[in-house]
Design a protein around this motif. Structure first.
Motif, PDB file in Angstrom:
ATOM      1  N   UNK A  66      15.091  92.543  82.043  1.00 51.02           N
ATOM      2  CA  UNK A  66      14.008  91.573  82.083  1.00 51.02           C
ATOM      3  C   UNK A  66      14.540  90.173  81.800  1.00 51.02           C
ATOM      4  N   UNK A  67      13.865  89.185  82.363  1.00 51.76           N
ATOM      5  CA  UNK A  67      14.122  87.800  82.009  1.00 51.76           C
ATOM      6  C   UNK A  67      12.780  87.186  81.616  1.00 51.76           C
ATOM      7  N   UNK A  68      12.575  87.011  80.322  1.00 54.31           N
ATOM      8  CA  UNK A  68      11.360  86.375  79.820  1.00 54.31           C
ATOM      9  C   UNK A  68      11.574  84.865  79.842  1.00 54.31           C
ATOM     10  N   UNK A  69      10.734  84.170  80.583  1.00 54.49           N
ATOM     11  CA  UNK A  69      10.877  82.725  80.759  1.00 54.49           C
ATOM     12  C   UNK A  69       9.670  82.029  80.142  1.00 54.49           C
ATOM     13  N   UNK A  70       9.919  81.247  79.111  1.00 58.57           N
ATOM     14  CA  UNK A  70       8.869  80.495  78.426  1.00 58.57           C
ATOM     15  C   UNK A  70       9.101  79.002  78.599  1.00 58.57           C
ATOM     16  N   UNK A  71       8.068  78.225  78.290  1.00 58.08           N
ATOM     17  CA  UNK A  71       8.157  76.762  78.378  1.00 58.08           C
ATOM     18  C   UNK A  71       8.742  76.320  79.719  1.00 58.08           C
ATOM     19  N   UNK A  72       8.219  76.890  80.778  1.00 53.78           N
ATOM     20  CA  UNK A  72       8.763  76.620  82.101  1.00 53.78           C
ATOM     21  C   UNK A  72       8.556  75.170  82.513  1.00 53.78           C
ATOM     22  N   UNK A  73       9.545  74.648  83.244  1.00 50.84           N
ATOM     23  CA  UNK A  73       9.540  73.263  83.713  1.00 50.84           C
ATOM     24  C   UNK A  73       9.571  73.243  85.234  1.00 50.84           C
TER      25      UNK A  73
END
Length: 127
Positions: free
Chosen positions: A79-86
């Motif tokens: 998995x790749x959890x991506x937060x605070x995406x830009x």
């Protein structure tokens, strides 16, 4: 035959989150390190994150503190959890496999160090 299938991309607003999944088949998943690359149009592929078959991880400076890579060997999935995406995270993401028994290399990840690639999943960050 060995395969990786990545999924989970989509459209998200700036500051939002997405979780990408990578399912492996045709090989003993727990014995392989798994990574993620991304490629924007007109640019070279950029290594994002890698998780070793032993569990260690590396992340590109551009995603440190925002993205987290993990794996569930029982599900043959990374998995790749991506937060605070830009908005600059907008691109196609690919999961990749290192050859048998190879740990993740130091950043920056090199495309030639990975032998199998998923088909890619599009991530779009826009309001």
């Amino acid at each position: 035959q060995s395969h990786l299938v990545d999924s989970g991309g989509g459209l998200v607003q700036p500051g939002g989150s997405l979780r990408l999944s990578c399912v492996g088949s045709g090989f003993t998943f727990r014995n392989y390190s798994i990574g993620w690359f991304r490629q924007a149009p007109g640019k070279e592929r950029e290594g994002v994150s890698c998780i070793s078959f032993k569990g260690g991880t590396t992340n590109a400076d551009s995603v440190k503190g925002r993205f987290t890579i993990s794996r569930d060997n029982a599900k043959n999935t990374a998995y790749l959890q991506m937060n605070s995406l830009k908005p600059e995270d907008t691109t196609v993401y690919y999961c990749v496999r290192r050859p048998l028994g190879r740990a993740c290399e130091d950043q920056p990840l090199r495309t030639y160090n990975y032998d199998i690639w998923g088909q890619g999943t599009q991530v779009t960050v826009s309001s």
